[in-house]
Design a protein around this motif. Structure first.
Motif, PDB file in Angstrom:
ATOM      1  N   HIS A 123      12.576  28.087  34.913  1.00  0.00           N
ATOM      2  CA  HIS A 123      13.241  27.477  33.754  1.00  0.00           C
ATOM      3  C   HIS A 123      12.256  27.099  32.655  1.00  0.00           C
ATOM      4  O   HIS A 123      12.594  27.173  31.474  1.00  0.00           O
ATOM      5  CB  HIS A 123      14.090  26.290  34.199  1.00  0.00           C
ATOM      6  N   ILE A 124      11.063  26.731  33.039  1.00  0.00           N
ATOM      7  CA  ILE A 124      10.037  26.475  32.021  1.00  0.00           C
ATOM      8  C   ILE A 124       9.741  27.772  31.291  1.00  0.00           C
ATOM      9  O   ILE A 124       9.666  27.805  30.056  1.00  0.00           O
ATOM     10  CB  ILE A 124       8.774  25.871  32.655  1.00  0.00           C
ATOM     11  N   LEU A 125       9.602  28.861  32.034  1.00  0.00           N
ATOM     12  CA  LEU A 125       9.341  30.149  31.396  1.00  0.00           C
ATOM     13  C   LEU A 125      10.501  30.563  30.492  1.00  0.00           C
ATOM     14  O   LEU A 125      10.283  31.040  29.372  1.00  0.00           O
ATOM     15  CB  LEU A 125       9.070  31.224  32.456  1.00  0.00           C
ATOM     16  N   ILE A 126      11.726  30.371  30.960  1.00  0.00           N
ATOM     17  CA  ILE A 126      12.895  30.708  30.140  1.00  0.00           C
ATOM     18  C   ILE A 126      12.887  29.884  28.856  1.00  0.00           C
ATOM     19  O   ILE A 126      13.162  30.396  27.771  1.00  0.00           O
ATOM     20  CB  ILE A 126      14.206  30.496  30.929  1.00  0.00           C
ATOM     21  N   SER A 127      12.537  28.626  28.971  1.00  0.00           N
ATOM     22  CA  SER A 127      12.475  27.750  27.802  1.00  0.00           C
ATOM     23  C   SER A 127      11.394  28.211  26.829  1.00  0.00           C
ATOM     24  O   SER A 127      11.589  28.190  25.610  1.00  0.00           O
ATOM     25  CB  SER A 127      12.199  26.314  28.254  1.00  0.00           C
ATOM     26  N   PHE A 128      10.266  28.655  27.352  1.00  0.00           N
ATOM     27  CA  PHE A 128       9.147  29.060  26.503  1.00  0.00           C
ATOM     28  C   PHE A 128       9.346  30.436  25.867  1.00  0.00           C
ATOM     29  O   PHE A 128       8.639  30.779  24.936  1.00  0.00           O
ATOM     30  CB  PHE A 128       7.845  29.036  27.293  1.00  0.00           C
ATOM     31  N   VAL A 129      10.297  31.214  26.363  1.00  0.00           N
ATOM     32  CA  VAL A 129      10.561  32.538  25.772  1.00  0.00           C
ATOM     33  C   VAL A 129      10.967  32.407  24.314  1.00  0.00           C
ATOM     34  O   VAL A 129      10.653  33.268  23.497  1.00  0.00           O
ATOM     35  CB  VAL A 129      11.655  33.284  26.577  1.00  0.00           C
ATOM     36  N   SER A 130      11.633  31.318  23.973  1.00  0.00           N
ATOM     37  CA  SER A 130      12.097  31.152  22.597  1.00  0.00           C
ATOM     38  C   SER A 130      10.964  30.874  21.609  1.00  0.00           C
ATOM     39  O   SER A 130      11.171  30.930  20.405  1.00  0.00           O
ATOM     40  CB  SER A 130      13.132  30.028  22.521  1.00  0.00           C
ATOM     41  N   MET A 131       9.774  30.597  22.128  1.00  0.00           N
ATOM     42  CA  MET A 131       8.616  30.400  21.253  1.00  0.00           C
ATOM     43  C   MET A 131       8.062  31.765  20.877  1.00  0.00           C
ATOM     44  O   MET A 131       7.612  32.505  21.745  1.00  0.00           O
ATOM     45  CB  MET A 131       7.540  29.579  21.963  1.00  0.00           C
ATOM     46  N   ASN A 132       8.110  32.077  19.612  1.00  0.00           N
ATOM     47  CA  ASN A 132       7.713  33.416  19.162  1.00  0.00           C
ATOM     48  C   ASN A 132       6.304  33.794  19.584  1.00  0.00           C
ATOM     49  O   ASN A 132       6.052  34.923  19.985  1.00  0.00           O
ATOM     50  CB  ASN A 132       7.849  33.527  17.645  1.00  0.00           C
ATOM     51  N   ASN A 133       5.377  32.873  19.499  1.00  0.00           N
ATOM     52  CA  ASN A 133       3.995  33.211  19.830  1.00  0.00           C
ATOM     53  C   ASN A 133       3.725  33.248  21.336  1.00  0.00           C
ATOM     54  O   ASN A 133       2.637  33.615  21.750  1.00  0.00           O
ATOM     55  CB  ASN A 133       3.035  32.240  19.147  1.00  0.00           C
ATOM     56  N   LYS A 134       4.691  32.873  22.168  1.00  0.00           N
ATOM     57  CA  LYS A 134       4.506  32.871  23.624  1.00  0.00           C
ATOM     58  C   LYS A 134       5.405  33.871  24.343  1.00  0.00           C
ATOM     59  O   LYS A 134       5.305  34.026  25.554  1.00  0.00           O
ATOM     60  CB  LYS A 134       4.765  31.470  24.196  1.00  0.00           C
ATOM     61  N   LYS A 135       6.265  34.535  23.606  1.00  0.00           N
ATOM     62  CA  LYS A 135       7.252  35.419  24.232  1.00  0.00           C
ATOM     63  C   LYS A 135       6.585  36.499  25.094  1.00  0.00           C
ATOM     64  O   LYS A 135       6.963  36.714  26.245  1.00  0.00           O
ATOM     65  CB  LYS A 135       8.128  36.061  23.156  1.00  0.00           C
ATOM     66  N   LYS A 136       5.581  37.161  24.563  1.00  0.00           N
ATOM     67  CA  LYS A 136       4.919  38.248  25.282  1.00  0.00           C
ATOM     68  C   LYS A 136       4.200  37.720  26.532  1.00  0.00           C
ATOM     69  O   LYS A 136       4.255  38.335  27.597  1.00  0.00           O
ATOM     70  CB  LYS A 136       3.929  38.948  24.350  1.00  0.00           C
ATOM     71  N   VAL A 137       3.549  36.575  26.407  1.00  0.00           N
ATOM     72  CA  VAL A 137       2.851  35.978  27.549  1.00  0.00           C
ATOM     73  C   VAL A 137       3.841  35.631  28.655  1.00  0.00           C
ATOM     74  O   VAL A 137       3.600  35.930  29.828  1.00  0.00           O
ATOM     75  CB  VAL A 137       2.076  34.706  27.100  1.00  0.00           C
ATOM     76  N   VAL A 138       4.958  35.026  28.278  1.00  0.00           N
ATOM     77  CA  VAL A 138       5.982  34.653  29.253  1.00  0.00           C
ATOM     78  C   VAL A 138       6.545  35.890  29.937  1.00  0.00           C
ATOM     79  O   VAL A 138       6.697  35.923  31.160  1.00  0.00           O
ATOM     80  CB  VAL A 138       7.099  33.827  28.581  1.00  0.00           C
ATOM     81  N   GLU A 139       6.836  36.927  29.159  1.00  0.00           N
ATOM     82  CA  GLU A 139       7.348  38.169  29.739  1.00  0.00           C
ATOM     83  C   GLU A 139       6.350  38.767  30.717  1.00  0.00           C
ATOM     84  O   GLU A 139       6.737  39.244  31.797  1.00  0.00           O
ATOM     85  CB  GLU A 139       7.670  39.175  28.631  1.00  0.00           C
ATOM     86  N   SER A 164      21.806  24.878  37.537  1.00  0.00           N
ATOM     87  CA  SER A 164      22.871  25.589  36.820  1.00  0.00           C
ATOM     88  C   SER A 164      23.077  25.039  35.412  1.00  0.00           C
ATOM     89  O   SER A 164      23.404  25.784  34.491  1.00  0.00           O
ATOM     90  CB  SER A 164      24.175  25.529  37.610  1.00  0.00           C
ATOM     91  N   SER A 165      22.862  23.749  35.232  1.00  0.00           N
ATOM     92  CA  SER A 165      23.020  23.164  33.894  1.00  0.00           C
ATOM     93  C   SER A 165      21.989  23.732  32.922  1.00  0.00           C
ATOM     94  O   SER A 165      22.285  23.929  31.740  1.00  0.00           O
ATOM     95  CB  SER A 165      22.902  21.646  33.960  1.00  0.00           C
ATOM     96  N   LEU A 166      20.779  24.025  33.418  1.00  0.00           N
ATOM     97  CA  LEU A 166      19.757  24.615  32.556  1.00  0.00           C
ATOM     98  C   LEU A 166      20.087  26.069  32.224  1.00  0.00           C
ATOM     99  O   LEU A 166      19.825  26.533  31.118  1.00  0.00           O
ATOM    100  CB  LEU A 166      18.390  24.532  33.210  1.00  0.00           C
ATOM    101  N   ILE A 167      20.682  26.772  33.187  1.00  0.00           N
ATOM    102  CA  ILE A 167      21.093  28.155  32.935  1.00  0.00           C
ATOM    103  C   ILE A 167      22.141  28.173  31.832  1.00  0.00           C
ATOM    104  O   ILE A 167      22.065  28.959  30.884  1.00  0.00           O
ATOM    105  CB  ILE A 167      21.657  28.820  34.217  1.00  0.00           C
ATOM    106  N   LYS A 168      23.129  27.293  31.937  1.00  0.00           N
ATOM    107  CA  LYS A 168      24.183  27.245  30.922  1.00  0.00           C
ATOM    108  C   LYS A 168      23.608  26.896  29.554  1.00  0.00           C
ATOM    109  O   LYS A 168      23.992  27.483  28.537  1.00  0.00           O
ATOM    110  CB  LYS A 168      25.243  26.215  31.312  1.00  0.00           C
TER     111      LYS A 168
END
Length: 174
Positions: A123-139, A164-168
């Motif tokens: 979930h931390i990684l999913i949250s960080f995906v929205s950061m443009n400069n971290k998207k590639k690193v997270v992927e 599940s609340s974080l997924i939603k």
């Protein structure tokens, strides 16, 4: 505590004490405690150690839903709300403090044993995906963990059922 100026050594002792007793903190106080810990990280050298302790000691698992009474259901819902608040706090602090974001990513990436992976890491990684400069690193971290078999199907199942609340909440990031 966040408004008190302490010497760096004393601040480190306070943070260590808070992290050791994190399991005793009432669920509704956890967001404030987590925010205090994250905003108190001034020394870049301490960031990884503090985040590792936070990751190990922070348990956001809702209580089991074995009872059907309204009190246990309310406690379970409260825990799920707290999960979202804490994740928002982590995300916001990671946006504000680059070493904090890098520390989370480094800790999650360096965990090389399947049994030490946590559903919360996903979930931390999913949250960080929205950061443009971290998207590639997270992927890249996601791909590497999946390829190495560290993010197991059971971990993903636990991630979906426990958080599940974080997924939603973060479904748009997926």
């Amino acid at each position: 505590l966040g408004n008190i100026s302490l010497a760096p050594h004393t601040m480190r002792e306070v943070l260590n004490t808070v992290l050791k007793r994190l399991d005793r903190v009432d669920v509704c106080d956890l967001p404030s405690v987590v925010e205090y810990v994250l905003t108190s990280l001034n020394d870049v050298e301490d960031v990884n150690a503090i985040l590792m302790d936070l990751r190990e000691n922070l348990d956001l698992t809702p209580p089991p839903c074995t009872q059907l009474d309204k009190r246990s259901q309310a406690k379970r819902k409260e825990t799920k709300d707290i999960q979202c608040i804490i994740m928002d706090t982590i995300h916001l602090q990671a946006l504000i403090n680059k070493p904090l974001c890098d520390g989370w990513l480094k800790i999650i990436d360096s965990c090389s044993d399947a049994e030490f992976q946590k559903a919360f890491d996903i979930h931390i990684l999913i949250s960080f995906v929205s950061m443009n400069n971290k998207k590639k690193v997270v992927e890249n971290i996601f791909k590497s963990k999946i390829r190495k078999g560290l993010f197991t199907p059971n971990l993903f199942k636990d991630s979906v059922t426990t958080y599940s609340s974080l997924i939603k909440k973060n479904f748009n990031n997926l």
